[in-house]
Design an enzyme around this catalytic site. Structure first.
Site, short mmCIF file in Angstrom:
data_model
loop_
_atom_site.label_atom_id
_atom_site.label_comp_id
_atom_site.label_asym_id
_atom_site.label_seq_id
_atom_site.Cartn_x
_atom_site.Cartn_y
_atom_site.Cartn_z
N ILE A 128 22.40 17.78 35.52
CA ILE A 128 21.31 16.98 36.06
C ILE A 128 20.06 17.02 35.18
O ILE A 128 19.06 16.37 35.48
CB ILE A 128 20.94 17.41 37.49
CG1 ILE A 128 20.59 18.91 37.55
CG2 ILE A 128 22.07 17.09 38.47
CD1 ILE A 128 20.11 19.38 38.91
N GLY A 168 17.21 20.60 28.39
CA GLY A 168 15.98 20.97 27.70
C GLY A 168 16.27 21.50 26.31
O GLY A 168 17.37 21.33 25.78
N ARG A 169 15.26 22.17 25.73
CA ARG A 169 15.37 22.63 24.35
C ARG A 169 16.50 23.63 24.19
O ARG A 169 17.29 23.56 23.25
CB ARG A 169 14.03 23.26 23.93
CG ARG A 169 14.04 23.82 22.51
CD ARG A 169 12.74 24.54 22.20
NE ARG A 169 12.79 25.23 20.93
CZ ARG A 169 11.91 26.14 20.54
NH1 ARG A 169 10.90 26.47 21.34
NH2 ARG A 169 12.01 26.73 19.36
N GLY A 208 18.42 24.88 27.12
CA GLY A 208 19.35 24.98 28.23
C GLY A 208 19.71 23.66 28.87
O GLY A 208 19.09 22.62 28.62
N VAL A 224 20.71 22.02 32.78
CA VAL A 224 20.58 22.26 34.22
C VAL A 224 21.72 21.54 34.94
O VAL A 224 21.97 20.36 34.69
CB VAL A 224 19.22 21.79 34.74
CG1 VAL A 224 19.10 22.08 36.24
CG2 VAL A 224 18.08 22.44 33.97
N LYS A 272 20.00 26.72 35.70
CA LYS A 272 19.61 26.48 34.31
C LYS A 272 20.36 27.46 33.45
O LYS A 272 20.18 28.67 33.55
CB LYS A 272 18.10 26.66 34.14
CG LYS A 272 17.59 26.45 32.73
CD LYS A 272 16.09 26.64 32.66
CE LYS A 272 15.54 26.43 31.26
NZ LYS A 272 14.07 26.61 31.19
N ASP A 325 1.28 24.49 31.14
CA ASP A 325 1.94 23.21 30.84
C ASP A 325 2.08 22.40 32.13
O ASP A 325 3.14 21.85 32.42
CB ASP A 325 3.31 23.44 30.20
CG ASP A 325 3.87 22.16 29.56
OD1 ASP A 325 3.08 21.23 29.29
OD2 ASP A 325 5.09 22.10 29.34
#
Length: 265
Positions: free
Chosen positions: A15, A18-19, A21, A23, A38, A134
């Site tokens: 779903i 990322g850099r 990992g 998910v 994750k 962030d």
């Protein structure tokens, strides 16, 4: 960390990514309850610093989220030969970026319904000595009941009274980053309040307060800090809401509101 993720959870479809990992949706074999997991590929953590950061993220995230109802919770952590796994709240609803993109500008009551739990999440982090660093629309998620959940503590930093104004590094996303970060100065947790002020401006105006055609131009606009409320866009926004934005997007950090002060405004 425990071993045997697949002994406790059934892993579903991807779903997100990322850099480091990926998910996946997953469900507890014991209860059937759905979560997100994750999974961080250790092969992408060849640099020992990257591995340390991945492990540190889990620890800081747990500290920030425990008992914090508006932060994504970590329910379990696992490690096997190939990956690190974090079992998290499942937040299937459109994130705030999608909601704002589809509907902005939002009525003030709708923006307030987002800001209250978001600022409660930030204030809780700050009371625990954690700056998120962030905060942005994409990191504001919603669970299956529509409850707001602050996500992604990969850039979070711990501070104490001695280090309160000693964080450094250009961390964050250009549209949302505070001017003291861009300037390369040491900074404190109020950088999160600035980012939340940007979010409030974007919800009420449908545009970023500081804009440029490139990351460099955006950061230059942030440094100038020339905050405007174009009448054509903000004519329906109350003076109180605009005043709150000014106090959150104040370049003078000593005069910028704290997260607790935003909640009491």
């Amino acid at each position: 960390m425990k071993e045997g993720l697949r002994l406790d959870y059934e892993i579903g479809p991807e779903i997100g990514r990322g850099r480091f990992g990926t998910v996946y949706r997953c469900s507890s074999l014991a209860s059937g309850e759905e979560f997100a997991v994750k999974s961080v590929d250790k092969a992408l953590l060849s640099d020992p610093l990257d591995r340390d950061l991945a492990l540190r993220e889990a620890k800081v995230h747990q500290l920030a989220a425990a008992g914090n109802p508006h932060a994504v919770q970590i329910h379990a952590t696992y490690e096997d030969a190939d990956s690190l796994h974090l079992v998290l709240d499942l937040c299937p609803g459109p994130d705030l970026f999608v909601r704002v993109s589809d509907r902005a500008p939002l009525p003030e009551r709708d923006a307030a319904a987002v800001m209250l739990p978001l600022m409660e999440a930030i204030a809780t982090c700050h009371r625990r000595g954690i700056a998120h660093r962030d905060v942005k629309l994409e990191n504001v998620l919603f669970d299956g009941r529509g409850e707001l959940k602050l996500a992604d503590f990969g850039s979070a930093e711990c501070f104490d009274d001695e280090r309160r104004w000693a964080m450094t590094g250009l961390v964050g996303t250009p549209f949302y980053v505070a001017p003291e970060v861009v300037a390369g100065r040491e900074y404190g947790e109020k950088v999160d309040v600035w980012s939340c002020g940007v979010i409030l401006y974007m919800m009420l105006g449908g545009m970023a307060p500081f804009y440029g055609e490139s990351a460099v131009e955006i950061l230059e606009a942030v440094l100038r800090g020339n905050l405007r409320f174009p009448p054509r866009i903000f004519r329906g926004v109350s003076p109180a809401a605009k005043d709150l934005i000014r106090k959150m997007l104040c370049k003078d950090v000593s005069r910028r509101l704290s997260a607790d002060q935003v909640l009491s405004n």
